[in-house]
Enzyme design. Structure first.
Site, PDB file in Angstrom:
ATOM      1  N   ALA A  43       0.865  -1.164   0.000  1.00  0.00           N
ATOM      2  CA  ALA A  43       0.000   0.000   0.000  1.00  0.00           C
ATOM      3  C   ALA A  43       0.907   1.221   0.000  1.00  0.00           C
ATOM      4  O   ALA A  43       1.689   1.415   0.935  1.00  0.00           O
ATOM      5  CB  ALA A  43      -0.902  -0.009   1.232  1.00  0.00           C
ATOM      6  N   SER A  44       0.832   2.023  -1.043  1.00  0.00           N
ATOM      7  CA  SER A  44       1.739   3.147  -1.193  1.00  0.00           C
ATOM      8  C   SER A  44       1.558   4.153  -0.064  1.00  0.00           C
ATOM      9  O   SER A  44       0.508   4.226   0.580  1.00  0.00           O
ATOM     10  CB  SER A  44       1.502   3.847  -2.537  1.00  0.00           C
ATOM     11  OG  SER A  44       1.667   2.947  -3.601  1.00  0.00           O
ATOM     12  N   ALA A  45       2.595   4.943   0.192  1.00  0.00           N
ATOM     13  CA  ALA A  45       2.507   5.994   1.193  1.00  0.00           C
ATOM     14  C   ALA A  45       1.366   6.943   0.827  1.00  0.00           C
ATOM     15  O   ALA A  45       1.213   7.325  -0.340  1.00  0.00           O
ATOM     16  CB  ALA A  45       3.827   6.749   1.275  1.00  0.00           C
TER      17      ALA A  45
END
Length: 394
Positions: free
Chosen positions: A97-99
């Site tokens: 899950a990307s920042a």
């Protein structure tokens, strides 16, 4: 879905949005609304890996730590080793899950509006698809995920949240023609070349937004606008981002196993160009070299005192036919020993690419762009009329 800000996740989300706004400036109100409606923690699996060492964070064992990780402005690794148990071996991230900062930055850049039809490449947890569906509307978002198990999990989460996004298990490089054409296409994985089906599946005037990668470095976002004919797209890069590479564009090379052989007899020379100039901290330089040397990668070998070498920079082609090594003896910072093997003089190419970058006043990604057609792509500096020189054999 809820917009209640009094619970623990709401308190953490408010702090996160304040932090992100401090970096990006005021967020688009529709992005803020989506963040409140589509809570990030509801899209994370109960086990994630966090930090540089990919430490396990399990919701059952440490619920407070897990929730804090869900609302930290940092990526959360949701799968390691393509779902295979690494045992006592090395862990490497294969889905994450990307920042939140980069998620919100890309939403702003994509400029999705209600009613837009959107194609997402790389569903992952489904959170980004949920944000898109909240903004564009039910039935307007299609998301493609190469990992069938991850696709099924994301589909279940989106259904549970009442978000009308379709999730398809398949190769994102092929897009998804069944729901085309799209107003917007966004990738959550980096690419080294823009897949041609993306161009043909986006409407004239539509936008393609993707993280960018070269074997030299993973850095930059590319935003293309499709022209009126639908046969080409062009647009600028911007700095930021660090995404995992699309699975079908990975190259699994390990230098000593796949490139250097005992029977190789490299040529020896010297250079005054410090190896750290081209491959250490200056991401602008590395980005420019990556655009010119599209099939060349590098790695560092710290070798204190062995054979008179303190540090060695290795450079190699992705097809493993040519390599170079540049040695620093720990003393002389003006002269470095160069070893080169194969049909290409790779260090010469690196020096030429770096000299071009210096000649053009050290441009960063924001001065570069790319034009994509159905037959190829051309990176450029400042305008499409000034193509970036391509390294490699004549």
């Amino acid at each position: 879905m809820t917009s209640d800000s009094s619970d623990s996740s709401g308190i953490l989300l408010r702090a996160l949005l304040d932090e992100v706004s401090g970096e990006l400036g005021a967020l688009d109100p529709q992005t803020v609304g989506a963040a409140w409606a589509v809570r990030r923690h509801r899209f994370l699996p109960p086990r994630i890996w966090v930090g540089d060492g990919y430490e396990v964070c399990d919701r059952a064992e440490s619920p407070e730590a897990w929730l804090r990780a869900a609302y930290a402005d940092a990526p959360a690794v949701t799968q390691v080793n393509d779902g295979e148990d690494p045992g006592d071996g090395d862990r490497w991230p294969s889905s994450s899950a990307s920042a939140p900062e980069i998620v919100f930055r890309m939403l702003n850049m994509l400029d999705v509006r209600p009613g837009h039809r959107v194609l997402e490449i790389g569903t992952g947890t489904g959170w980004n698809a949920g944000l898109l569906a909240y903004i564009a509307g039910a039935g307007k978002v299609t998301s493609v995920e190469v990992d069938a198990a991850l696709a099924a999990e994301a589909r279940d989460r989106l259904r549970a949240e009442g978000l009308g996004a379709a999730v398809v298990a398949g190769d994102g490089a092929e897009g998804y023609a069944a729901d085309a054409p799209y107003d917007r296409l966004i990738a959550t994985c980096a690419v080294r070349t823009v897949p041609r089906p993306w161009l043909t599946q986006v409407k004239p005037g539509g936008v393609i937004l993707t993280p960018w990668d070269t074997p030299w470095t993973c850095y930059g976002l590319l935003r293309l606008t499709v022209d009126d004919t639908g046969t080409s797209a062009s647009g600028p890069f911007s700095p930021h981002s660090a995404f995992m590479l699309m699975r079908n564009q990975r190259a699994h090379l390990r230098l000593f196993r796949d490139v250097v052989r005992d029977e190789h007899q490299p040529d020896e020379s010297e250079t005054s160009r410090a190896p750290w100039d081209v491959a250490r901290d200056d991401l602008n330089a590395q980005f420019a070299l990556g655009l010119q040397l599209r099939d060349v990668w590098h790695t560092w070998h710290e070798n204190p005192g062995v054979d008179g070498v303190e540090t060695r920079l290795w450079v190699a082609t992705t097809d493993a036919t040519s390599w170079a090594a540049v040695d620093f003896d720990g003393k002389n910072e003006n002269r470095f020993t160069v070893w080169q093997h194969g049909p290409r003089r790779l260090w010469n190419e690196v020096e030429a690419a770096y000299a071009w970058w210096l000649l053009h006043d050290r441009p960063g990604p924001e001065r570069f762009g790319l034009t994509l057609t159905t037959t190829g792509e051309t990176p450029w500096l400042d305008s499409p009329e000034q193509p970036v020189p391509a390294g490699g054999p004549e």
